[in-house]
Design a protein around this motif. Structure first.
Motif, PDB file in Angstrom:
ATOM      1  N   THR A 167    -109.086 -22.314  47.173  1.00 11.98           N
ATOM      2  CA  THR A 167    -108.390 -21.972  48.411  1.00 11.98           C
ATOM      3  C   THR A 167    -108.735 -20.570  48.886  1.00 11.98           C
ATOM      4  OG1 THR A 167    -106.427 -20.962  47.392  1.00 11.98           O
ATOM      5  CG2 THR A 167    -106.464 -23.377  47.573  1.00 11.98           C
ATOM      6  N   LYS A 168    -108.502 -20.350  50.163  1.00 12.09           N
ATOM      7  CA  LYS A 168    -108.739 -19.028  50.729  1.00 12.09           C
ATOM      8  C   LYS A 168    -107.699 -18.019  50.264  1.00 12.09           C
ATOM      9  CE  LYS A 168    -111.598 -18.686  54.756  1.00 12.09           C
ATOM     10  NZ  LYS A 168    -111.694 -18.283  56.166  1.00 12.09           N
ATOM     11  N   ARG A 169    -106.454 -18.449  50.134  1.00 15.68           N
ATOM     12  CA  ARG A 169    -105.367 -17.514  49.820  1.00 15.68           C
ATOM     13  C   ARG A 169    -105.212 -17.249  48.332  1.00 15.68           C
ATOM     14  NH1 ARG A 169     -99.684 -18.738  52.158  1.00 15.68           N
ATOM     15  NH2 ARG A 169     -99.351 -16.753  51.077  1.00 15.68           N
ATOM     16  N   PHE A 170    -105.390 -18.278  47.515  1.00 13.85           N
ATOM     17  CA  PHE A 170    -105.064 -18.154  46.098  1.00 13.85           C
ATOM     18  C   PHE A 170    -106.270 -18.282  45.171  1.00 13.85           C
ATOM     19  CE2 PHE A 170    -101.402 -20.154  48.267  1.00 13.85           C
ATOM     20  CZ  PHE A 170    -100.478 -19.126  48.115  1.00 13.85           C
ATOM     21  N   GLY A 171    -107.454 -18.507  45.728  1.00 13.90           N
ATOM     22  CA  GLY A 171    -108.595 -18.763  44.869  1.00 13.90           C
ATOM     23  C   GLY A 171    -108.494 -20.155  44.268  1.00 13.90           C
ATOM     24  N   LYS A 172    -108.890 -20.287  43.008  1.00 18.84           N
ATOM     25  CA  LYS A 172    -108.832 -21.585  42.326  1.00 18.84           C
ATOM     26  C   LYS A 172    -107.422 -21.825  41.806  1.00 18.84           C
ATOM     27  CE  LYS A 172    -110.534 -22.179  38.127  1.00 18.84           C
ATOM     28  NZ  LYS A 172    -111.496 -22.292  37.004  1.00 18.84           N
ATOM     29  N   ILE A 173    -106.868 -22.981  42.148  1.00 23.78           N
ATOM     30  CA  ILE A 173    -105.504 -23.296  41.724  1.00 23.78           C
ATOM     31  C   ILE A 173    -105.395 -24.783  41.416  1.00 23.78           C
ATOM     32  CG2 ILE A 173    -104.738 -23.560  44.134  1.00 23.78           C
ATOM     33  CD1 ILE A 173    -101.982 -22.515  43.227  1.00 23.78           C
ATOM     34  N   GLY A 174    -104.734 -25.106  40.320  1.00 16.49           N
ATOM     35  CA  GLY A 174    -104.502 -26.493  39.947  1.00 16.49           C
ATOM     36  C   GLY A 174    -103.134 -26.954  40.413  1.00 16.49           C
ATOM     37  N   VAL A 175    -103.075 -28.171  40.956  1.00 18.97           N
ATOM     38  CA  VAL A 175    -101.803 -28.722  41.432  1.00 18.97           C
ATOM     39  C   VAL A 175    -101.678 -30.173  40.991  1.00 18.97           C
ATOM     40  CG1 VAL A 175    -101.691 -27.202  43.444  1.00 18.97           C
ATOM     41  CG2 VAL A 175    -102.788 -29.433  43.666  1.00 18.97           C
ATOM     42  N   ILE A 176    -100.454 -30.601  40.781  1.00 18.38           N
ATOM     43  CA  ILE A 176    -100.189 -32.006  40.494  1.00 18.38           C
ATOM     44  C   ILE A 176     -99.963 -32.735  41.814  1.00 18.38           C
ATOM     45  CG2 ILE A 176     -98.631 -33.649  39.396  1.00 18.38           C
ATOM     46  CD1 ILE A 176     -98.012 -31.541  37.297  1.00 18.38           C
ATOM     47  N   ALA A 177    -100.714 -33.797  42.013  1.00 19.81           N
ATOM     48  CA  ALA A 177    -100.545 -34.649  43.193  1.00 19.81           C
ATOM     49  C   ALA A 177     -99.833 -35.916  42.722  1.00 19.81           C
ATOM     50  CB  ALA A 177    -101.894 -34.968  43.821  1.00 19.81           C
ATOM     51  N   GLN A 178     -98.549 -35.975  42.956  1.00 14.44           N
ATOM     52  CA  GLN A 178     -97.727 -37.044  42.400  1.00 14.44           C
ATOM     53  C   GLN A 178     -97.875 -38.338  43.202  1.00 14.44           C
ATOM     54  OE1 GLN A 178     -93.838 -35.201  42.449  1.00 14.44           O
ATOM     55  NE2 GLN A 178     -94.127 -34.295  40.425  1.00 14.44           N
ATOM     56  N   GLY A 179     -98.070 -39.423  42.474  1.00 11.15           N
ATOM     57  CA  GLY A 179     -98.087 -40.744  43.085  1.00 11.15           C
ATOM     58  C   GLY A 179     -99.289 -41.059  43.950  1.00 11.15           C
ATOM     59  N   VAL A 180    -100.338 -40.241  43.885  1.00  9.03           N
ATOM     60  CA  VAL A 180    -101.460 -40.436  44.812  1.00  9.03           C
ATOM     61  C   VAL A 180    -102.325 -41.650  44.460  1.00  9.03           C
ATOM     62  CG1 VAL A 180    -101.608 -38.042  45.565  1.00  9.03           C
ATOM     63  CG2 VAL A 180    -102.851 -38.766  43.516  1.00  9.03           C
ATOM     64  N   LYS A 181    -102.134 -42.213  43.265  1.00  6.34           N
ATOM     65  CA  LYS A 181    -102.903 -43.405  42.903  1.00  6.34           C
ATOM     66  C   LYS A 181    -102.222 -44.688  43.372  1.00  6.34           C
ATOM     67  CE  LYS A 181    -104.685 -43.327  38.721  1.00  6.34           C
ATOM     68  NZ  LYS A 181    -104.723 -43.152  37.245  1.00  6.34           N
ATOM     69  N   LYS A 182    -101.032 -44.550  43.933  1.00  3.73           N
ATOM     70  CA  LYS A 182    -100.354 -45.712  44.496  1.00  3.73           C
ATOM     71  C   LYS A 182    -101.034 -46.097  45.811  1.00  3.73           C
ATOM     72  CE  LYS A 182     -95.805 -44.576  42.560  1.00  3.73           C
ATOM     73  NZ  LYS A 182     -94.393 -44.219  42.884  1.00  3.73           N
ATOM     74  N   PRO A 183    -101.135 -47.394  46.103  1.00  6.64           N
ATOM     75  CA  PRO A 183    -101.859 -47.844  47.309  1.00  6.64           C
ATOM     76  C   PRO A 183    -101.347 -47.237  48.608  1.00  6.64           C
ATOM     77  CG  PRO A 183    -101.404 -49.696  45.856  1.00  6.64           C
ATOM     78  CD  PRO A 183    -100.665 -48.523  45.284  1.00  6.64           C
ATOM     79  N   ARG A 184    -100.063 -46.986  48.716  1.00  4.36           N
ATOM     80  CA  ARG A 184     -99.494 -46.503  49.977  1.00  4.36           C
ATOM     81  C   ARG A 184     -99.217 -45.001  49.974  1.00  4.36           C
ATOM     82  NH1 ARG A 184     -95.166 -51.254  51.769  1.00  4.36           N
ATOM     83  NH2 ARG A 184     -96.683 -52.984  51.784  1.00  4.36           N
TER      84      ARG A 184
END
Length: 247
Positions: free
Chosen positions: A26-43
């Motif tokens: 990212t521009k503001r924070f550099g490299k950052i890890g985040v959890i993307a919850q539920g993104v493997k669900k079809p909807r």
């Protein structure tokens, strides 16, 4: 605390049954890890914004450890890159390189811009090998391995620089180079290109035409140099070598 930032997806990792851990540069924070919850669900509404190479505006919950992705909007999808095997190979290389080289949460706006320009150039059918090498050399100073290319490391002359010492990290003149059994024989054009790759901003690049033999020399030098001095071995490098062998 919720924060909004522009970023590029440089790594994704499956987490539990329906989640992913996404690394954003990212521009503001550099490299950052985040959890993307539920993104493997079809909807999942966030599934489209965490694909590799996507540039987006992201709303994150930022803490001391992993952040949480709340939502986001795609700025540029780089879909054409993901749909092309050769472009994907080079884009995977530069994003893995970025992930491995830069530290967590160090703001690097210049490098961010260079990565974005690199992905854009790859998508626009500029020579991906040349573009990737130019970007790679922009990262060398971050880990203290920027090569010395202006004079001979042994005698100091600025003339007839036709050898490169991988071990010592710089150029040698013809007289000194032939005495070094471990130096690589190049030519003055390749040395000039190494200087250009190291110093020239990618936004100034239009079309760089490089002879195939010189391109192979550049690739040989940078591959040996990076692995020797960084100690970093990239999975995408092997994939890239396999893809290049199909050309």
């Amino acid at each position: 605390m919720f924060e909004k930032t522009e970023g590029i997806v440089i790594r994704t990792l499956d987490y539990k049954e329906t989640h992913k851990i996404v690394t954003l540069f990212t521009k503001r924070f550099g490299k950052i890890g985040v959890i993307a919850q539920g993104v493997k669900k079809p909807r999942s509404r966030n599934g489209a914004i965490i694909q590799m190479f996507i540039q987006g505006d992201y709303l994150l919950r930022v803490g001391k450890g992993l952040g949480t992705l709340q939502q986001g909007d795609v700025i540029h999808s780089f879909r054409k890159v993901r749909e092309d095997l050769f472009k994907t190979a080079y884009a995977s290389y530069v994003t893995e390189l970025t992930y491995r080289v830069i530290e967590e949460r160090v703001t690097l706006p210049y490098i961010y811009d260079q990565l974005l320009l690199t992905l854009t150039a790859i998508e626009q059918d500029k020579d991906p090998a040349i573009i990737a090498m130019m970007y790679e050399m922009k990262l060398y100073p971050l880990i203290g391995i920027k090569p010395l290319l202006e004079h001979c490391l042994a005698c100091g002359t600025t003339s007839n620089l036709t050898y490169f010492s991988v071990g010592d990290g710089g150029t040698l003149c013809t007289s000194c180079g032939i005495k070094d059994a471990y130096s690589l024989k190049l030519n003055e054009q390749v040395i000039k290109l190494l200087r250009i790759f190291s110093e020239v901003d990618l936004k100034r690049v239009e079309n760089i035409s490089v002879k195939e033999e010189n391109k192979q020399l550049l690739n040989q030098v940078l591959k040996a140099y990076f692995e020797h001095h960084s100690g970093i071995f990239l999975k995408s490098r092997r994939f890239l070598d396999q893809i290049d062998s199909l050309k």
